[in-house]
Scaffold this active site. Structure first.
Site, PDB file in Angstrom:
ATOM      1  N   CYS A  67     -77.626   9.900 -52.848  1.00  0.00           N
ATOM      2  CA  CYS A  67     -78.730   9.112 -52.430  1.00  0.00           C
ATOM      3  C   CYS A  67     -79.850   9.458 -53.234  1.00  0.00           C
ATOM      4  O   CYS A  67     -79.765   8.879 -54.597  1.00  0.00           O
ATOM      5  CB  CYS A  67     -78.818   9.319 -50.974  1.00  0.00           C
ATOM      6  SG  CYS A  67     -79.822   8.099 -50.055  1.00  0.00           S
ATOM      7  N   HIS A  79     -73.720   8.567 -48.563  1.00  0.00           N
ATOM      8  CA  HIS A  79     -73.511  10.056 -48.155  1.00  0.00           C
ATOM      9  C   HIS A  79     -72.303  10.682 -47.732  1.00  0.00           C
ATOM     10  O   HIS A  79     -71.808  10.544 -46.473  1.00  0.00           O
ATOM     11  CB  HIS A  79     -74.651  10.008 -47.056  1.00  0.00           C
ATOM     12  CG  HIS A  79     -76.056  10.221 -47.185  1.00  0.00           C
ATOM     13  ND1 HIS A  79     -76.801  11.053 -47.449  1.00  0.00           N
ATOM     14  CD2 HIS A  79     -76.907   9.137 -47.421  1.00  0.00           C
ATOM     15  CE1 HIS A  79     -77.898  10.853 -47.772  1.00  0.00           C
ATOM     16  NE2 HIS A  79     -78.214   9.339 -47.917  1.00  0.00           N
ATOM     17  N   GLU A 120     -71.518  13.675 -47.169  1.00  0.00           N
ATOM     18  CA  GLU A 120     -71.605  14.860 -46.261  1.00  0.00           C
ATOM     19  C   GLU A 120     -71.507  14.469 -45.262  1.00  0.00           C
ATOM     20  O   GLU A 120     -71.076  15.258 -43.928  1.00  0.00           O
ATOM     21  CB  GLU A 120     -72.655  15.676 -46.925  1.00  0.00           C
ATOM     22  CG  GLU A 120     -73.961  15.156 -46.468  1.00  0.00           C
ATOM     23  CD  GLU A 120     -74.500  13.956 -47.045  1.00  0.00           C
ATOM     24  OE1 GLU A 120     -73.815  13.578 -48.169  1.00  0.00           O
ATOM     25  OE2 GLU A 120     -75.793  13.391 -46.812  1.00  0.00           O
TER      26      GLU A 120
END
Ligand SMILES: *[C@@H]1O[C@H](CO)[C@@H](O)[C@H](O)[C@H]1NC(C)=O
Ligand SMILES: *[C@@H]1O[C@H](CO)[C@@H](O)[C@H](O)[C@H]1NC(C)=O
Length: 321
Positions: A137, A248, A250
């Protein structure tokens, strides 16, 4: 969204083969690898009032868990050190991970520190000293500013939306996606496996028009923003082990805030796992090391304890520094 603490306004992320024949086992040639990689993570400045009592900089625990899940360890890197201190840290870590957040991409502390590591990484890789960088990001955006030498981001809002990736032809011969099961590649293009939380990004048009960017990076995937503009969503260095995702990975495994569209399906989890493993494996190719085990132990994130944050942010846990 500002009261959630979830940063939204800028960006808002073997070779060991034995031949068991009748003869003696033959060890095939293998690259020297470092099975104890340490990935440096730059902290983000705390700007949200609700987070200020805990510290001046932070790293969401989701990134730490993500990096650890791939088989590497995390060294948090503060933004207040001298250039000489960063040069020293560079000789010890095996990769750099630029996390998401919100900061000015040219004038902030994180931009200053990222630039120091970026230059060191370019020189090291040129000299045959492998050193990978990953940007998620805002981290990817920062990488594009470093490569282009200017901030070319424009509005490409994709806020709180999970999307499939529009993979390019190059994606199929990329390092990032190499070894992905066919089923997952297909799912990646059809199912909403990538969480987007950004207002700015790099348009495909800008990428294609900018010589520095398109000669440096292969464009692996694109997506379409709310304003119908096509933006760059995954990139990989052509000559350098530098990687960027506007989305993202994660959150797929390590964030659960109900008001945000975090993908948690089987394929979403698999995608997140494979990318974390990929980057850890890049870290294994770096032979940088700490001077001694004591120095390593005191540098790692394990001496810090994350704070429970689900009642004042979109993160479950956050490390503060
Ligand atoms: C996917 O990318 C191609 C170029 O690689 C583009 O022509 C096409 O319009 C894109 N489609 C979508 C749905 O984003
Ligand atoms: C969040 O929860 C923790 C643990 O229960 C508590 O100590 C803290 O005061 C809470 N914070 C807020 C802002 O509600």
């Amino acid at each position: 969204m500002s009261n959630t603490g979830f940063p939204t306004y800028l960006c808002l992320f073997f070779a060991c083969s034995f031949c068991c024949s009748t003869a003696m086992p033959t060890k095939l040639t293998q690259e020297v690898v470092n099975d104890r990689p340490v990935i440096g993570v730059l902290t983000q400045i705390v700007s949200d009032e609700v987070m200020k009592p805990f510290g001046s900089t932070y790293i969401p625990a989701s990134y730490v868990k993500y990096i650890e899940s791939g088989g590497s360890r995390v060294m948090p890197i503060r933004l207040t050190l001298t250039t000489a201190e960063y040069e020293n840290i560079f000789k010890k870590i095996n990769g750099l991970f630029l996390i998401g957040g919100a900061a000015d991409l040219e004038t902030s502390d994180i931009a200053r520190v990222a630039k120091i590591f970026y230059k060191l990484a370019l020189e090291a890789n040129d000299a045959g000293d492998f050193f990978p960088i990953w940007g998620t990001c805002m981290g990817m955006q920062l990488l594009t500013v470093l490569v282009a030498g200017e901030n070319l981001l424009t509005e490409t809002t994709a806020e709180n939306v999970a999307l499939p990736l529009n993979l390019s032809t190059e994606a199929h011969s990329s390092r990032i996606f190499h070894g992905f099961p066919e089923v997952l590649i297909k799912a990646l293009t059809q199912e909403p496996l990538t969480g987007n939380f950004h207002h700015y990004g790099l348009t495909v048009k800008t990428f294609e028009e900018n010589e520095k960017l398109h000669s440096f990076f292969s464009l692996l995937s694109t997506n379409i923003a709310e304003n119908r503009v096509q933006f760059v969503s995954t990139i990989e260095g052509k000559r350098y082990p530098f990687y960027g995702v506007q989305w993202h990975p994660e959150v797929n495994r390590f964030q659960w805030y109900r008001k945000l569209n975090f993908p948690h399906s089987f394929h979403a989890v698999q995608l997140s796992s494979l990318l974390a493993e990929f980057f850890a494996n890049e870290g294994r190719r770096s032979l940088h090391k700490f001077d001694n085990p004591e120095e390593e132990a005191s540098s790692l994130i394990y001496t810090h304890t994350p704070v429970y944050a689900a009642n004042f942010s979109a993160y479950e846990q956050i490390y503060f520094f």
